[in-house]
Design a protein around this motif. Structure first.
Motif, PDB file in Angstrom:
ATOM      1  N   ASP A  10       0.863  -0.977  -0.031  1.00 49.02           N
ATOM      2  CA  ASP A  10      -0.008  -0.209   0.100  1.00 49.02           C
ATOM      3  C   ASP A  10       0.874   1.412   0.065  1.00 49.02           C
ATOM      4  N   SER A  11       0.804   2.210  -1.210  1.00 50.93           N
ATOM      5  CA  SER A  11       1.647   3.124  -0.969  1.00 50.93           C
ATOM      6  C   SER A  11       1.366   4.203   0.107  1.00 50.93           C
ATOM      7  N   ASN A  18      14.779   9.395  -0.694  1.00 48.16           N
ATOM      8  CA  ASN A  18      15.728  10.473  -1.712  1.00 48.16           C
ATOM      9  C   ASN A  18      15.050  11.517  -1.755  1.00 48.16           C
ATOM     10  N   CYS A  19      13.826  11.623  -2.459  1.00 46.64           N
ATOM     11  CA  CYS A  19      12.971  12.793  -2.953  1.00 46.64           C
ATOM     12  C   CYS A  19      12.033  13.412  -1.755  1.00 46.64           C
ATOM     13  N   ASN A  20      11.773  12.610  -0.882  1.00 45.97           N
ATOM     14  CA  ASN A  20      11.022  13.009   0.175  1.00 45.97           C
ATOM     15  C   ASN A  20       9.547  13.489  -0.305  1.00 45.97           C
ATOM     16  N   VAL A  21       9.017  12.543  -1.373  1.00 50.42           N
ATOM     17  CA  VAL A  21       7.611  12.640  -1.786  1.00 50.42           C
ATOM     18  C   VAL A  21       7.187  11.412  -1.597  1.00 50.42           C
ATOM     19  N   GLU A  22       5.706  11.534  -1.475  1.00 47.16           N
ATOM     20  CA  GLU A  22       4.922  10.204  -1.398  1.00 47.16           C
ATOM     21  C   GLU A  22       4.990   9.205  -2.619  1.00 47.16           C
ATOM     22  N   LEU A  23       5.195   8.143  -2.180  1.00 49.37           N
ATOM     23  CA  LEU A  23       5.016   7.028  -3.164  1.00 49.37           C
ATOM     24  C   LEU A  23       3.564   7.089  -3.890  1.00 49.37           C
ATOM     25  N   THR A  24       3.489   6.865  -5.250  1.00 48.65           N
ATOM     26  CA  THR A  24       2.191   6.443  -5.753  1.00 48.65           C
ATOM     27  C   THR A  24       2.255   5.148  -6.509  1.00 48.65           C
ATOM     28  N   MET A  25       0.943   4.574  -6.551  1.00 44.32           N
ATOM     29  CA  MET A  25       0.913   3.249  -7.105  1.00 44.32           C
ATOM     30  C   MET A  25       1.080   3.149  -8.590  1.00 44.32           C
ATOM     31  N   GLN A  26       2.202   2.384  -9.037  1.00 46.83           N
ATOM     32  CA  GLN A  26       2.450   2.272 -10.708  1.00 46.83           C
ATOM     33  C   GLN A  26       2.616   0.864 -10.950  1.00 46.83           C
ATOM     34  N   HIS A  27       2.541   0.748 -12.189  1.00 40.74           N
ATOM     35  CA  HIS A  27       2.431  -0.521 -13.049  1.00 40.74           C
ATOM     36  C   HIS A  27       4.137  -0.739 -13.232  1.00 40.74           C
ATOM     37  N   VAL A  28       4.625  -1.641 -12.473  1.00 37.67           N
ATOM     38  CA  VAL A  28       5.977  -1.877 -12.734  1.00 37.67           C
ATOM     39  C   VAL A  28       6.265  -3.343 -13.464  1.00 37.67           C
ATOM     40  N   PRO A  42       4.065   0.418  -5.006  1.00 38.22           N
ATOM     41  CA  PRO A  42       4.382   1.799  -4.859  1.00 38.22           C
ATOM     42  C   PRO A  42       5.793   2.213  -5.353  1.00 38.22           C
ATOM     43  N   ALA A  43       5.939   3.381  -6.150  1.00 35.08           N
ATOM     44  CA  ALA A  43       6.942   3.946  -6.627  1.00 35.08           C
ATOM     45  C   ALA A  43       7.032   5.307  -6.778  1.00 35.08           C
ATOM     46  N   CYS A  44       8.425   5.740  -6.734  1.00 38.51           N
ATOM     47  CA  CYS A  44       8.529   7.239  -6.548  1.00 38.51           C
ATOM     48  C   CYS A  44       8.227   7.909  -8.002  1.00 38.51           C
ATOM     49  N   PRO A  45       7.345   8.890  -7.828  1.00 40.66           N
ATOM     50  CA  PRO A  45       7.042   9.481  -9.200  1.00 40.66           C
ATOM     51  C   PRO A  45       8.373  10.227  -9.676  1.00 40.66           C
ATOM     52  N   GLN A  46       9.304  10.896  -9.169  1.00 36.96           N
ATOM     53  CA  GLN A  46      10.266  11.458  -9.332  1.00 36.96           C
ATOM     54  C   GLN A  46      11.585  10.506  -9.726  1.00 36.96           C
ATOM     55  N   VAL A  50      11.361   1.873  -6.951  1.00 34.32           N
ATOM     56  CA  VAL A  50       9.928   1.031  -6.527  1.00 34.32           C
ATOM     57  C   VAL A  50      10.362   0.515  -5.291  1.00 34.32           C
ATOM     58  N   LEU A  51       9.277   0.238  -4.482  1.00 36.00           N
ATOM     59  CA  LEU A  51       9.236  -0.541  -3.089  1.00 36.00           C
ATOM     60  C   LEU A  51       8.632  -1.771  -3.249  1.00 36.00           C
ATOM     61  N   ILE A  52       9.694  -2.832  -3.075  1.00 31.42           N
ATOM     62  CA  ILE A  52       9.030  -4.219  -3.227  1.00 31.42           C
ATOM     63  C   ILE A  52       9.065  -4.521  -1.854  1.00 31.42           C
ATOM     64  N   PRO A  53       7.955  -4.859  -1.348  1.00 29.82           N
ATOM     65  CA  PRO A  53       7.773  -5.314   0.097  1.00 29.82           C
ATOM     66  C   PRO A  53       8.342  -6.728   0.281  1.00 29.82           C
ATOM     67  N   GLU A  54       8.798  -6.924   1.375  1.00 29.10           N
ATOM     68  CA  GLU A  54       9.172  -8.287   1.766  1.00 29.10           C
ATOM     69  C   GLU A  54       8.249  -9.323   1.522  1.00 29.10           C
ATOM     70  N   THR A  55       7.036  -8.872   1.682  1.00 29.09           N
ATOM     71  CA  THR A  55       5.778  -9.920   1.511  1.00 29.09           C
ATOM     72  C   THR A  55       5.842 -10.488   0.163  1.00 29.09           C
ATOM     73  N   LEU A  56       6.317  -9.591  -0.801  1.00 29.42           N
ATOM     74  CA  LEU A  56       6.214  -9.674  -2.071  1.00 29.42           C
ATOM     75  C   LEU A  56       7.535 -10.543  -2.550  1.00 29.42           C
ATOM     76  N   ALA A  57       8.706 -10.302  -1.836  1.00 31.12           N
ATOM     77  CA  ALA A  57       9.739 -10.923  -2.267  1.00 31.12           C
ATOM     78  C   ALA A  57       9.700 -12.269  -1.814  1.00 31.12           C
ATOM     79  N   LEU A  58       9.113 -12.461  -0.622  1.00 34.15           N
ATOM     80  CA  LEU A  58       9.191 -13.786   0.072  1.00 34.15           C
ATOM     81  C   LEU A  58       7.823 -14.655  -0.347  1.00 34.15           C
ATOM     82  N   GLY A  59       6.762 -13.979  -0.246  1.00 33.37           N
ATOM     83  CA  GLY A  59       5.691 -14.625  -0.657  1.00 33.37           C
ATOM     84  C   GLY A  59       5.015 -14.715  -1.851  1.00 33.37           C
TER      85      GLY A  59
END
Ligand SMILES: [Zn+2]
Length: 71
Positions: A10-11, A18-28, A42-46, A50-59
């Protein structure tokens, strides 16, 4: 190509360190097991980090493997 959605990713509340901006949901596009998957994360628009949650990496990747096996 279907988009894999990750409920745990969830973003809201995430911001780019780095940019201090909120992450937005993007198709990666993620490459995994020689296949390309479209995942909503969730990814940085600037800077595009890309935020890859541990749950994604593991599960979730296990689920992707199952998807492949079902074909
Ligand atoms: Zn950034």
């Amino acid at each position: 190509m279907s988009v894999i959605k990750v409920p745990e990713a969830d973003s809201a509340g995430w911001s780019c360190a780095n940019c201090n901006v909120e992450l937005t949901m993007q198709h990666v596009e993620l490459e995994y097991l020689d296949s390309l998957f479209n995942v909503e994360l969730p990814a940085c628009p600037q800077c595009g980090i890309v935020l890859i949650p541990e749950t994604l990496a593991l599960g979730k990747m296990n689920q992707v493997e199952h998807l492949l096996e079902d074909k």
